[in-house]
Design a protein around this motif. Sequence first.
Motif, PDB file in Angstrom:
ATOM      1  N   MET A 122      47.364  40.709  38.567  1.00 57.88           N
ATOM      2  CA  MET A 122      46.812  39.520  37.921  1.00 57.88           C
ATOM      3  C   MET A 122      46.078  38.629  38.925  1.00 57.88           C
ATOM      4  N   LYS A 123      46.661  38.443  40.129  1.00 65.15           N
ATOM      5  CA  LYS A 123      46.014  37.630  41.153  1.00 65.15           C
ATOM      6  C   LYS A 123      44.674  38.219  41.563  1.00 65.15           C
ATOM      7  N   LEU A 124      44.612  39.557  41.643  1.00 65.94           N
ATOM      8  CA  LEU A 124      43.361  40.217  42.000  1.00 65.94           C
ATOM      9  C   LEU A 124      42.301  39.987  40.926  1.00 65.94           C
ATOM     10  N   ILE A 125      42.712  40.102  39.660  1.00 67.43           N
ATOM     11  CA  ILE A 125      41.769  39.895  38.557  1.00 67.43           C
ATOM     12  C   ILE A 125      41.221  38.465  38.591  1.00 67.43           C
ATOM     13  N   ARG A 126      42.113  37.502  38.829  1.00 68.27           N
ATOM     14  CA  ARG A 126      41.681  36.104  38.868  1.00 68.27           C
ATOM     15  C   ARG A 126      40.734  35.857  40.045  1.00 68.27           C
ATOM     16  N   LEU A 127      40.986  36.545  41.136  1.00 63.38           N
ATOM     17  CA  LEU A 127      40.109  36.415  42.299  1.00 63.38           C
ATOM     18  C   LEU A 127      38.733  36.996  42.000  1.00 63.38           C
ATOM     19  N   LEU A 128      38.707  38.107  41.293  1.00 58.58           N
ATOM     20  CA  LEU A 128      37.445  38.737  40.930  1.00 58.58           C
ATOM     21  C   LEU A 128      36.622  37.865  39.967  1.00 58.58           C
ATOM     22  N   LEU A 129      37.327  36.984  39.242  1.00 59.68           N
ATOM     23  CA  LEU A 129      36.648  36.094  38.296  1.00 59.68           C
ATOM     24  C   LEU A 129      36.131  34.809  38.950  1.00 59.68           C
ATOM     25  N   LEU A 130      36.260  34.718  40.263  1.00 59.36           N
ATOM     26  CA  LEU A 130      35.842  33.518  40.986  1.00 59.36           C
ATOM     27  C   LEU A 130      34.392  33.103  40.689  1.00 59.36           C
ATOM     28  N   PRO A 131      33.442  34.044  40.539  1.00 62.50           N
ATOM     29  CA  PRO A 131      32.064  33.625  40.242  1.00 62.50           C
ATOM     30  C   PRO A 131      31.914  32.842  38.938  1.00 62.50           C
ATOM     31  N   ILE A 132      32.906  32.969  38.036  1.00 58.56           N
ATOM     32  CA  ILE A 132      32.831  32.252  36.758  1.00 58.56           C
ATOM     33  C   ILE A 132      33.281  30.800  36.913  1.00 58.56           C
ATOM     34  N   VAL A 133      34.034  30.510  37.980  1.00 58.34           N
ATOM     35  CA  VAL A 133      34.591  29.169  38.178  1.00 58.34           C
ATOM     36  C   VAL A 133      33.525  28.076  38.130  1.00 58.34           C
ATOM     37  N   PRO A 134      32.376  28.208  38.829  1.00 56.94           N
ATOM     38  CA  PRO A 134      31.354  27.143  38.754  1.00 56.94           C
ATOM     39  C   PRO A 134      30.838  26.913  37.335  1.00 56.94           C
ATOM     40  N   VAL A 135      30.754  27.986  36.555  1.00 55.94           N
ATOM     41  CA  VAL A 135      30.284  27.856  35.173  1.00 55.94           C
ATOM     42  C   VAL A 135      31.288  27.057  34.345  1.00 55.94           C
ATOM     43  N   TYR A 136      32.576  27.425  34.474  1.00 53.71           N
ATOM     44  CA  TYR A 136      33.625  26.722  33.742  1.00 53.71           C
ATOM     45  C   TYR A 136      33.670  25.257  34.176  1.00 53.71           C
ATOM     46  N   TYR A 137      33.574  25.046  35.474  1.00 55.57           N
ATOM     47  CA  TYR A 137      33.585  23.677  36.014  1.00 55.57           C
ATOM     48  C   TYR A 137      32.454  22.862  35.402  1.00 55.57           C
ATOM     49  N   LEU A 138      31.248  23.419  35.406  1.00 56.63           N
ATOM     50  CA  LEU A 138      30.078  22.696  34.912  1.00 56.63           C
ATOM     51  C   LEU A 138      30.221  22.359  33.432  1.00 56.63           C
ATOM     52  N   VAL A 139      30.698  23.315  32.648  1.00 60.17           N
ATOM     53  CA  VAL A 139      30.837  23.098  31.196  1.00 60.17           C
ATOM     54  C   VAL A 139      31.846  21.984  30.913  1.00 60.17           C
ATOM     55  N   THR A 140      33.017  22.043  31.563  1.00 59.17           N
ATOM     56  CA  THR A 140      34.042  21.032  31.314  1.00 59.17           C
ATOM     57  C   THR A 140      33.657  19.672  31.895  1.00 59.17           C
ATOM     58  N   TRP A 141      32.993  19.676  33.044  1.00 58.30           N
ATOM     59  CA  TRP A 141      32.521  18.421  33.641  1.00 58.30           C
ATOM     60  C   TRP A 141      31.482  17.753  32.750  1.00 58.30           C
ATOM     61  N   LEU A 142      30.548  18.564  32.217  1.00 58.16           N
ATOM     62  CA  LEU A 142      29.507  18.033  31.343  1.00 58.16           C
ATOM     63  C   LEU A 142      30.112  17.485  30.055  1.00 58.16           C
ATOM     64  N   VAL A 197      39.610  25.011  38.890  1.00 57.25           N
ATOM     65  CA  VAL A 197      39.566  25.267  37.457  1.00 57.25           C
ATOM     66  C   VAL A 197      39.702  26.753  37.150  1.00 57.25           C
ATOM     67  N   LEU A 198      39.960  27.008  35.884  1.00 54.89           N
ATOM     68  CA  LEU A 198      40.026  28.375  35.365  1.00 54.89           C
ATOM     69  C   LEU A 198      38.680  29.083  35.581  1.00 54.89           C
ATOM     70  N   PRO A 199      38.672  30.412  35.621  1.00 53.03           N
ATOM     71  CA  PRO A 199      39.802  31.328  35.428  1.00 53.03           C
ATOM     72  C   PRO A 199      40.548  31.700  36.703  1.00 53.03           C
ATOM     73  N   THR A 200      40.022  31.340  37.873  1.00 55.11           N
ATOM     74  CA  THR A 200      40.725  31.692  39.111  1.00 55.11           C
ATOM     75  C   THR A 200      41.874  30.720  39.362  1.00 55.11           C
ATOM     76  N   GLY A 201      41.657  29.434  39.124  1.00 52.75           N
ATOM     77  CA  GLY A 201      42.716  28.443  39.241  1.00 52.75           C
ATOM     78  C   GLY A 201      43.396  28.212  37.913  1.00 52.75           C
ATOM     79  N   ASN A 202      44.132  27.096  37.816  1.00 53.73           N
ATOM     80  CA  ASN A 202      44.880  26.793  36.596  1.00 53.73           C
ATOM     81  C   ASN A 202      44.426  25.521  35.901  1.00 53.73           C
ATOM     82  N   LEU A 203      43.396  24.854  36.426  1.00 50.77           N
ATOM     83  CA  LEU A 203      42.983  23.590  35.838  1.00 50.77           C
ATOM     84  C   LEU A 203      42.119  23.795  34.599  1.00 50.77           C
TER      85      LEU A 203
END
Length: 334
Positions: A1-21, A167-173
Amino acid sequence: MKLIRLLLLPIVPVYYLVTWLRNLLYDAEIKTSKSYDFPVVCVGNLSTGGTGKTPMVEYLIKLLKADYKLATLSRGYGRDTKGFQLANVNSSATLLGDEPFQFYNKFKNDILVAVDEDRQHGIEILSALKKKPEVILLDDAFQHRKVKAGLNILLTTYNQPYFNDIVLPTGNLREPRTGAKRAGIIVVTKCPEALSDSEKASIEKRINPKANQLVCFSTIGYSTVVISSEKTRPLASLSKFTLVTGIANVKPLLSYLSVKNLAFKHLEYKDHHSFTAEDIARISENELIVTTEKDYMRLKKHEVLKSKLYYLPIVCHIDKASVFNEKVKNFVAR
């Protein structure tokens, strides 16, 4: 699971931007939040998982119920129903969800307990009741920004504070850390009892609260007795038992039982697990079963478990209780 979340790191900026906006649109009042002319208190968090929201809501109920007509309003996570539901004698965890059913079982003579995915809609129905509440406590609604609570109480755990997370999906926020600015009170939960003043000061410095924000620290206290529908027994009298849990973070409970030198085996399920017939058959093979109060709400309906099932109560202790209580009561009184 940790590996999968690490692989999803490129999605973090997208999630951050959407929730921040999204937050920016609400802050700028481009997206509208509804305020109310009566006290609405929200208990929530920035992260996924268990931060101790249920004990905090129960703390607030005990603090306010003698002076005000209270209602709790939750989403009703894990229930089989949709829309607005008001708890009554025919309710169950299946109809309401675990935590709301727990509130109803403990405080049904003192408060109203309701669930609705749309908190704004739920508040409207509660406000239209003949015996309407004077104060509404929102459970896990920090990101439900269509409602503008008068007081937000933000919870973050000692072991996984939001300021060390992403933030998600690599983190828990669920949203960026800046969301903490909406809180009137920030509570660091599930702290060790021996937490020093210097460590509290260090954590508060990392939080960097605004001038109007109160930072508190809380611990989870476990009872010295276990309770069933028929009787109460001292925890120390249990020579051997099976612990059944379906909660987000079981580590504090396991630590408490281990310190007590109790002999037990552990059947662990995911948070809000829906117990199947196969699960119940497996659990019922044990002579004595101890579970959490939340899990008890789902398990107690099974007749095969009735004579052997107990739960271990918990309570929330706050270090600056008098200051915390005064801030909440002053808000409600206004």
